[in-house]
Every structure is written in C-alpha cells, then in structure tokens.
Design a protein around this motif. Structure first.
Motif, PDB file in Angstrom:
ATOM      1  N   THR A 496      62.616  41.538  37.075  1.00 43.03           N
ATOM      2  CA  THR A 496      61.981  40.281  36.687  1.00 43.03           C
ATOM      3  C   THR A 496      60.632  40.589  36.041  1.00 43.03           C
ATOM      4  OG1 THR A 496      63.039  39.146  38.526  1.00 43.03           O
ATOM      5  CG2 THR A 496      61.117  38.069  37.532  1.00 43.03           C
ATOM      6  N   ASN A 497      60.344  39.917  34.967  1.00 40.53           N
ATOM      7  CA  ASN A 497      59.082  40.165  34.273  1.00 40.53           C
ATOM      8  C   ASN A 497      57.891  39.712  35.115  1.00 40.53           C
ATOM      9  OD1 ASN A 497      60.411  41.190  32.027  1.00 40.53           O
ATOM     10  ND2 ASN A 497      60.610  39.175  31.073  1.00 40.53           N
ATOM     11  N   ALA A 498      56.814  40.530  35.072  1.00 36.39           N
ATOM     12  CA  ALA A 498      55.608  40.190  35.825  1.00 36.39           C
ATOM     13  C   ALA A 498      54.391  40.786  35.114  1.00 36.39           C
ATOM     14  CB  ALA A 498      55.701  40.707  37.253  1.00 36.39           C
ATOM     15  N   GLN A 499      53.218  40.289  35.469  1.00 32.89           N
ATOM     16  CA  GLN A 499      51.949  40.785  34.962  1.00 32.89           C
ATOM     17  C   GLN A 499      51.042  41.087  36.136  1.00 32.89           C
ATOM     18  OE1 GLN A 499      50.645  37.534  32.553  1.00 32.89           O
ATOM     19  NE2 GLN A 499      52.045  37.977  30.845  1.00 32.89           N
ATOM     20  N   ALA A 500      50.091  42.051  35.932  1.00 30.84           N
ATOM     21  CA  ALA A 500      49.205  42.414  37.039  1.00 30.84           C
ATOM     22  C   ALA A 500      47.845  42.850  36.498  1.00 30.84           C
ATOM     23  CB  ALA A 500      49.821  43.536  37.868  1.00 30.84           C
ATOM     24  N   ILE A 501      46.811  42.661  37.331  1.00 31.41           N
ATOM     25  CA  ILE A 501      45.461  43.097  37.000  1.00 31.41           C
ATOM     26  C   ILE A 501      44.765  43.525  38.286  1.00 31.41           C
ATOM     27  CG2 ILE A 501      44.497  40.767  37.187  1.00 31.41           C
ATOM     28  CD1 ILE A 501      42.587  41.529  34.912  1.00 31.41           C
ATOM     29  N   LEU A 502      43.977  44.634  38.193  1.00 30.39           N
ATOM     30  CA  LEU A 502      43.248  45.141  39.348  1.00 30.39           C
ATOM     31  C   LEU A 502      41.756  44.961  39.081  1.00 30.39           C
ATOM     32  CD1 LEU A 502      43.295  46.699  42.074  1.00 30.39           C
ATOM     33  CD2 LEU A 502      43.177  48.819  40.746  1.00 30.39           C
ATOM     34  N   MET A 503      41.080  44.266  40.010  1.00 32.44           N
ATOM     35  CA  MET A 503      39.666  43.953  39.776  1.00 32.44           C
ATOM     36  C   MET A 503      38.868  44.165  41.057  1.00 32.44           C
ATOM     37  SD  MET A 503      37.951  40.364  38.446  1.00 32.44           S
ATOM     38  CE  MET A 503      38.649  40.552  36.815  1.00 32.44           C
ATOM     39  N   CYS A 504      37.595  44.601  40.849  1.00 29.96           N
ATOM     40  CA  CYS A 504      36.696  44.774  41.991  1.00 29.96           C
ATOM     41  C   CYS A 504      35.913  43.484  42.212  1.00 29.96           C
ATOM     42  CB  CYS A 504      35.731  45.928  41.730  1.00 29.96           C
ATOM     43  SG  CYS A 504      34.720  46.379  43.163  1.00 29.96           S
ATOM     44  N   SER A 505      35.973  42.948  43.427  1.00 28.53           N
ATOM     45  CA  SER A 505      35.346  41.664  43.755  1.00 28.53           C
ATOM     46  C   SER A 505      33.825  41.812  43.851  1.00 28.53           C
ATOM     47  CB  SER A 505      35.891  41.158  45.085  1.00 28.53           C
ATOM     48  OG  SER A 505      35.409  41.982  46.141  1.00 28.53           O
ATOM     49  N   PRO A 506      33.101  40.701  43.887  1.00 26.59           N
ATOM     50  CA  PRO A 506      31.640  40.768  44.066  1.00 26.59           C
ATOM     51  C   PRO A 506      31.239  41.485  45.346  1.00 26.59           C
ATOM     52  CG  PRO A 506      32.281  38.597  43.294  1.00 26.59           C
ATOM     53  CD  PRO A 506      33.563  39.328  43.614  1.00 26.59           C
ATOM     54  N   GLU A 507      32.134  41.489  46.332  1.00 31.30           N
ATOM     55  CA  GLU A 507      31.835  42.189  47.591  1.00 31.30           C
ATOM     56  C   GLU A 507      32.133  43.680  47.510  1.00 31.30           C
ATOM     57  OE1 GLU A 507      32.230  38.084  47.860  1.00 31.30           O
ATOM     58  OE2 GLU A 507      33.886  39.475  47.430  1.00 31.30           O
ATOM     59  N   GLY A 508      32.657  44.138  46.371  1.00 29.81           N
ATOM     60  CA  GLY A 508      32.950  45.557  46.189  1.00 29.81           C
ATOM     61  C   GLY A 508      34.295  45.969  46.722  1.00 29.81           C
ATOM     62  N   ASN A 509      35.269  45.042  46.750  1.00 29.92           N
ATOM     63  CA  ASN A 509      36.623  45.341  47.210  1.00 29.92           C
ATOM     64  C   ASN A 509      37.595  45.148  46.050  1.00 29.92           C
ATOM     65  OD1 ASN A 509      35.738  45.679  49.955  1.00 29.92           O
ATOM     66  ND2 ASN A 509      35.616  43.434  50.076  1.00 29.92           N
ATOM     67  N   TYR A 510      38.599  46.029  45.989  1.00 25.18           N
ATOM     68  CA  TYR A 510      39.594  45.900  44.924  1.00 25.18           C
ATOM     69  C   TYR A 510      40.756  45.025  45.376  1.00 25.18           C
ATOM     70  CZ  TYR A 510      37.497  49.117  41.607  1.00 25.18           C
ATOM     71  OH  TYR A 510      36.661  49.691  40.678  1.00 25.18           O
ATOM     72  N   GLU A 511      41.216  44.186  44.450  1.00 27.29           N
ATOM     73  CA  GLU A 511      42.350  43.308  44.717  1.00 27.29           C
ATOM     74  C   GLU A 511      43.263  43.301  43.497  1.00 27.29           C
ATOM     75  OE1 GLU A 511      42.527  39.191  46.948  1.00 27.29           O
ATOM     76  OE2 GLU A 511      42.092  38.843  44.807  1.00 27.29           O
ATOM     77  N   LEU A 512      44.570  43.483  43.768  1.00 26.51           N
ATOM     78  CA  LEU A 512      45.578  43.460  42.717  1.00 26.51           C
ATOM     79  C   LEU A 512      46.202  42.072  42.643  1.00 26.51           C
ATOM     80  CD1 LEU A 512      47.285  45.134  40.651  1.00 26.51           C
ATOM     81  CD2 LEU A 512      48.900  45.530  42.538  1.00 26.51           C
ATOM     82  N   SER A 513      46.118  41.446  41.469  1.00 28.24           N
ATOM     83  CA  SER A 513      46.738  40.114  41.266  1.00 28.24           C
ATOM     84  C   SER A 513      48.015  40.287  40.464  1.00 28.24           C
ATOM     85  CB  SER A 513      45.776  39.195  40.514  1.00 28.24           C
ATOM     86  OG  SER A 513      44.610  38.974  41.271  1.00 28.24           O
ATOM     87  N   ILE A 514      49.149  39.794  41.040  1.00 27.35           N
ATOM     88  CA  ILE A 514      50.460  39.897  40.397  1.00 27.35           C
ATOM     89  C   ILE A 514      50.970  38.489  40.130  1.00 27.35           C
ATOM     90  CG2 ILE A 514      52.803  40.835  40.572  1.00 27.35           C
ATOM     91  CD1 ILE A 514      51.703  42.731  42.774  1.00 27.35           C
ATOM     92  N   THR A 515      51.499  38.264  38.947  1.00 30.16           N
ATOM     93  CA  THR A 515      52.020  36.945  38.576  1.00 30.16           C
ATOM     94  C   THR A 515      53.335  37.109  37.817  1.00 30.16           C
ATOM     95  OG1 THR A 515      49.744  36.164  38.320  1.00 30.16           O
ATOM     96  CG2 THR A 515      51.477  34.775  37.396  1.00 30.16           C
ATOM     97  N   THR A 516      54.303  36.255  38.158  1.00 30.00           N
ATOM     98  CA  THR A 516      55.572  36.303  37.411  1.00 30.00           C
ATOM     99  C   THR A 516      55.356  35.783  35.998  1.00 30.00           C
ATOM    100  OG1 THR A 516      56.171  34.099  38.173  1.00 30.00           O
ATOM    101  CG2 THR A 516      56.979  35.973  39.479  1.00 30.00           C
ATOM    102  N   SER A 517      56.178  36.245  35.107  1.00 25.76           N
ATOM    103  CA  SER A 517      56.105  35.768  33.725  1.00 25.76           C
ATOM    104  C   SER A 517      56.913  34.491  33.532  1.00 25.76           C
ATOM    105  CB  SER A 517      56.612  36.857  32.774  1.00 25.76           C
ATOM    106  OG  SER A 517      55.808  38.015  32.860  1.00 25.76           O
TER     107      SER A 517
END
Length: 576
Positions: A496-517
């Motif tokens: 299934t198609n999906a998109q993702a982005i990895l970002m460091c939060s203001p608190e200095g923690n990394y979070e991966l956001s995954i979303t279906t296409s």
C-alpha cells in the motif's frame, strides 16, 4: 693620519694611527707564490688592514697575515696549494654538482653552481656545517677586528699599554671592519639529513624532486660536496654585520682568540647565519691515491630512491575528527594524514590526487582527496584529508557490522618525472560501528484518522524513535528534518502506498510520521471489525553531530483497520 680620541677611567687620551709607521717590523717582507694559501690570505688580511686605516695600500711583498694563523696552521703557508671560490663553505656544501664536475677544480669561473636553494632551504637544519676532528689537519676559529689591528699598530709605535687599550676600545665600538676564519675538515649536513629519515629528509626529497623536474639533465648524475679540507673567510665593513658575526661564533673574538687557548683539534659546530660582504673558501688540493678529489663528493638520491623514500607508512601520522573515528553505514568518513617536511609549494590540493582506492572499502566514486592544508600548529607539515562513504556491504547486519574495514589508497603527486610520481601509500584497518541504532517499540503502533481535503480522510501513525548513539552521536537540533526513502507499507502481503517524514521536536525528540497515500470519503466509510497488523519498512537518514548522516533501515509494526466499508452512518466523530 687618523686621530682617535677616547676616555678611559676619566683620563682623556689621544693617539695617532699612522698607516706606514714601522711597516718593516709590523709587516715583514715575504713572497708567496700564486695559488698558495699564503697568497690568498695575504690579500684578505691586506684588505682588512686598509679598512682599519692601518695601511694605505697593499704592498705585494709585505706579510699581513697574523702570526697566530701561522702558529695554528703549523704548515708553511707558502707551500700549501689551494683552490678558491668566492662563496662561504656553508653554501658550497649545499650546491648540486654534475657527475663530471667531481673531477674539476673548485675555482671561480671553472664551473656553474646550481641548486643552492634546493639544498639550503631545509627547515630546522641542525647546522650549516661542522668542522670535524682530524688530528692530521688544523681546526680553529680565528676572528679579528679593527680594535685588534689598531692595538697592534699602536704597540708598534711605542705607545703605552693604556693608550693602546683605549684606542682599541674606541675602534672596537666603531667596528668598521671585521674578519673571521674557520679552518678544518668541513662536513656537509646533507649526509646526516638524508640518513635521518625525518622531516628534514622529507623536505629535501621534495626539493630534489622539484629540482629534477626543472633540471632533467641532473637525473641520476647529481652529487653534493660531502666534505673538504680547507678554510673559509668572511670579511665585512659593516658594524652591524660584524656584531652578527660575533654573536654567531658565540665567543668574545677580540679577547678569547688573542690568547690562542683553543685546542687545535677541537670539534667545532656552527650555525653560519653571518652574511658578510666578502667571502672566500679555500680548499686544500693535496690529493693523492688515498685522498682523491672524487672522494669529496656523495651522490644525491635519484628519482627512484625518492619514490621509495615515501613508501613506508611510518613516515606520516593519521588522525580523525572527534566523533568520526569509526566508520558507519552511509556516513562519509574522513581520514587526516599528516606528513612533516612538506615545502609550502607542495601544500596545495592541485598538486595531488587520490589513486589506487580499494573498491571493497568505499561505495563507488565516493572516496576523494578533499583538502590539503598546513597542519594546525605545525609549520612545514601538510594535512591531507581523505573522505569516502564506507561500502554498505560491510553493514549487511544492521546491528552487528564487520569489526573493521581494510582501507587502502595512495596520495599521488600530479607532477610526474619520466612518467613516475611520488606516491604516499595508505593501508589500515579502521573499526566500524552500528551506532546510531534506532530503538522502536515492538508493540504495533495504533493508527488514527487524519482529515484530508474534499471531505476525505487518511490513515496515519506517529512513531517515537530513540537512538543508541554513544559511538556516533545524533544531532538533536529541534526542527531537523531527516530524509526517509525506500518506503514500503505491506498489509497482508499487499503493498500500500504511504509517505513518511522524520523530524526532531522542539523538545529534542525524533518522531516518524507515516501517512497512507489513499484517501477515503468521510461520509461513506467506517471501520468494521478488529485491526490487523501491517509492516512498514524504510531507510532513514539520521543526522549526526559530527556532520553528515548515517543511513539505517527500519521495520515497524503498525495497526491497520481490518475492513473499511461503505455504510449509511458516517463515522465522522472519530476523525481528527
């Protein structure tokens, strides 16, 4: 007539120095043959007497050589045959000679000297030359100035000792003529430099390489004067130069040498920085079957020997930047190679290239020589910076990569001689690390609905990611966005198609956001049944504190709706 006034112990004294007074007693008659040491010295000391106003002209049959010189030399100056050249011995011992010049006389005008700068500009050379012990040859230093000369003339006129001393002090302050002599067996420093295999040797090898490149007729035929028996004279009419000469010799010339308390066979070493206005070097030419002219010369390294000199890896040191000592997957790794003794003209990126790179060590076309500059805090030392991305095959097991990677390459000079280049080889096993290692919860990550455009919705997941990064610290700057590639969402064997982005939060923690296409109409679809599991796979580019990234594959378990089906009742309330 010169009138000299001085004050000593409060008594005003005055004496007249008459150039021709008592010349018969002070400067007896003598006849030196041409080409003898006596003839050469007579001319030099005569010039000194004129500069000090002790005489008005040099008379060819007068002996101006101090008796101390004759006592030191212990030989008849009228019988010692010498060859003379108008440079000091320090320079003579650093010139480059052609092979055929070893059989030629060392006289002014008989040959052309080249390459002085090639051999002389060696940093921190221990000394310009040394006068070595030889019981069969006199070794001494003799210096004199106008004070000594006027003292001699004054005494010859019958002046009192106090008056003579006063005149000598006054003239010594003026210092308008000074002369020094080194006598002995002169030894070039080049033999020691070549044998040392240190920074001075390296610098000499580079200078020779450049010399051969510009003077190919010397290749395989270059020699230097290793030693000779003789003496060198420096004379100046500058008071500043005389003081420089005196400080160079390192003793009070006027007093110490007048007493002649020096051991004639003493070993002397000097840093000859004095630059007098008149130099003469005299070489004894008493050659025989045991002491040949050719034996004075030693061959300089040829181009093959220069190339061989740079082969040992012990010639240089290596280091790494702080957190970049270990090789990590996807992260460009830099090696610092420091070589002492590189002349400024070779500390230039355009002078070098990277060659013979081991393809097993690096990803294709990623290894390069990126910079050449002076090593921080060290003169005459070059730092070569080599960078490359390690071959991914060494990290097939993401958490247990190979313990080390054998890295090999050569740093090669751009300037070739006869199609040959200087090569600085490198071969070393460099340790690897699996850090940073992503840490993700093993439990399936729950989904949520995310509102999209046109009254439709998407499925999305928020995945916190931490790292084990002691050996390769991660850059936790808030707002950092990391690339996510090779994204794959597999649900029950169906992609299934999906998109993702990895970002460091203001608190200095990394979070991966995954979303279906895929989008679903909000008013027509709802969830029926229990969620099932899906597998999300991707490669993340983790920003590192040292700079660059480390690529890591990740697998994540995700919850996924079992069935999404049309229904009369919209499931709007549960949508974000």
């Amino acid at each position: 007539m010169n009138t000299i006034k001085s004050t000593l112990l409060g008594i005003s004294l005055s004496i007249n120095v008459v150039a021709q007074t008592n010349e018969q007693g002070l400067f007896p008659k003598i006849q030196y043959a041409d080409g003898t040491l006596g003839k050469k010295l007579q001319s030099q000391f005569g010039k000194h007497c004129i500069s000090c106003s002790a005489i008005n002209e040099i008379l060819p049959k007068r002996d101006y050589i101090p008796k101390e010189i004759k006592n030191f030399d212990r030989q008849d100056l009228s019988k010692i045959k010498v060859e003379s050249i108008s440079i000091n011995s320090s320079s003579l011992l650093r010139y480059v000679f052609l092979e055929e010049q070893r059989n030629s006389t060392l006289e002014d005008g008989t040959f052309t000297l080249v390459g002085n700068k090639v051999l002389q500009n060696i940093s921190n050379s221990p000394q310009d030359f040394s006068v070595i012990d030889d019981v069969n040859f006199p070794s001494y230093i003799y210096t004199t100035n106008c004070a000594s000369m006027i003292n001699l003339v004054a005494k010859g006129q019958g002046n009192s000792g106090a008056a003579a001393l006063s005149a000598a002090v006054d003239i010594d302050n003026k210092r308008n003529s000074g002369l020094y002599i080194y006598s002995g067996v002169f030894q070039s420093p080049l033999n020691a430099i070549i044998s040392a295999k240190n920074g001075q040797t390296t610098e000499l090898m580079f200078n020779l390489w450049e010399f051969y490149r510009k003077n190919p007729n010397y290749i395989g035929k270059a020699y230097y004067l290793d030693h000779f028996r003789g003496l060198t004279i420096g004379r100046t009419t500058s008071s500043d130069q005389y003081r420089k000469m005196e400080s160079t010799v390192g003793i009070n010339i006027s007093a110490a040498m007048a007493s002649l308390n020096m051991d004639a066979s003493a070993s002397l070493k000097t840093k000859s920085t004095f630059s007098g206005t008149d130099f003469q070097t005299f070489i004894y030419n008493d050659f025989n079957n045991q002491y040949t002219r050719e034996s004075l010369f030693e061959r300089l390294p040829n181009i093959d020997e220069i190339i061989a000199y740079f082969k040992p890896t012990s010639l240089y040191s290596i280091s790494f930047s702080g957190d970049n000592q270990l090789m990590a997957n996807g992260n460009a790794h830099s090696i610092y190679l420091d070589l002492v003794g590189v002349p400024p003209s070779f500390i230039n990126l355009n002078k070098w290239k990277l060659s013979k790179v081991d393809i097993n060590a690096y990803e294709p076309n990623t290894a390069e020589l990126i910079s050449v500059f002076t090593t921080p805090g060290r003169e005459n030392s070059a730092r070569f910076v080599i960078s490359g991305i390690p071959n991914a095959k060494h990290f097939s097991d993401k958490n247990n990569p190979a313990g080390n990677i054998l890295v090999s390459f050569s740093i090669e000079s751009m300037d070739a001689i006869n199609n040959k280049n200087i090569e600085i080889p490198f071969s070393k096993k460099i340790n690897t690390t699996a850090h940073p290692i992503p840490k993700i919860a093993s439990k399936a990550i729950p989904y949520s609905f995310t509102k999209s455009s046109n009254e439709k919705f998407l499925l999305s997941w928020k995945v916190p990611i931490t790292f084990i990064d002691r050996e390769k610290p991660v850059n936790y700057t808030p707002g950092n966005v990391a690339n996510v590639s090779s994204v794959e969402l597999n649900v029950n064997g169906t992609k299934t198609n999906a998109q993702a982005i990895l970002m460091c939060s203001p608190e200095g923690n990394y979070e991966l956001s995954i979303t279906t296409s895929n989008e679903f109409p909000i008013k027509e679809y709802t969830l029926i049944g229990l969620p099932s599991n899906a597998i999300f796979r991707a490669t993340i580019d983790i920003p590192l504190k040292v700079g660059g990234i480390s690529q890591k594959p990740i697998d994540i378990n995700l919850e996924f709706p079992d069935t999404i089906k049309k229904t009369e009742t919209a499931f709007i309330a549960t949508i974000n």
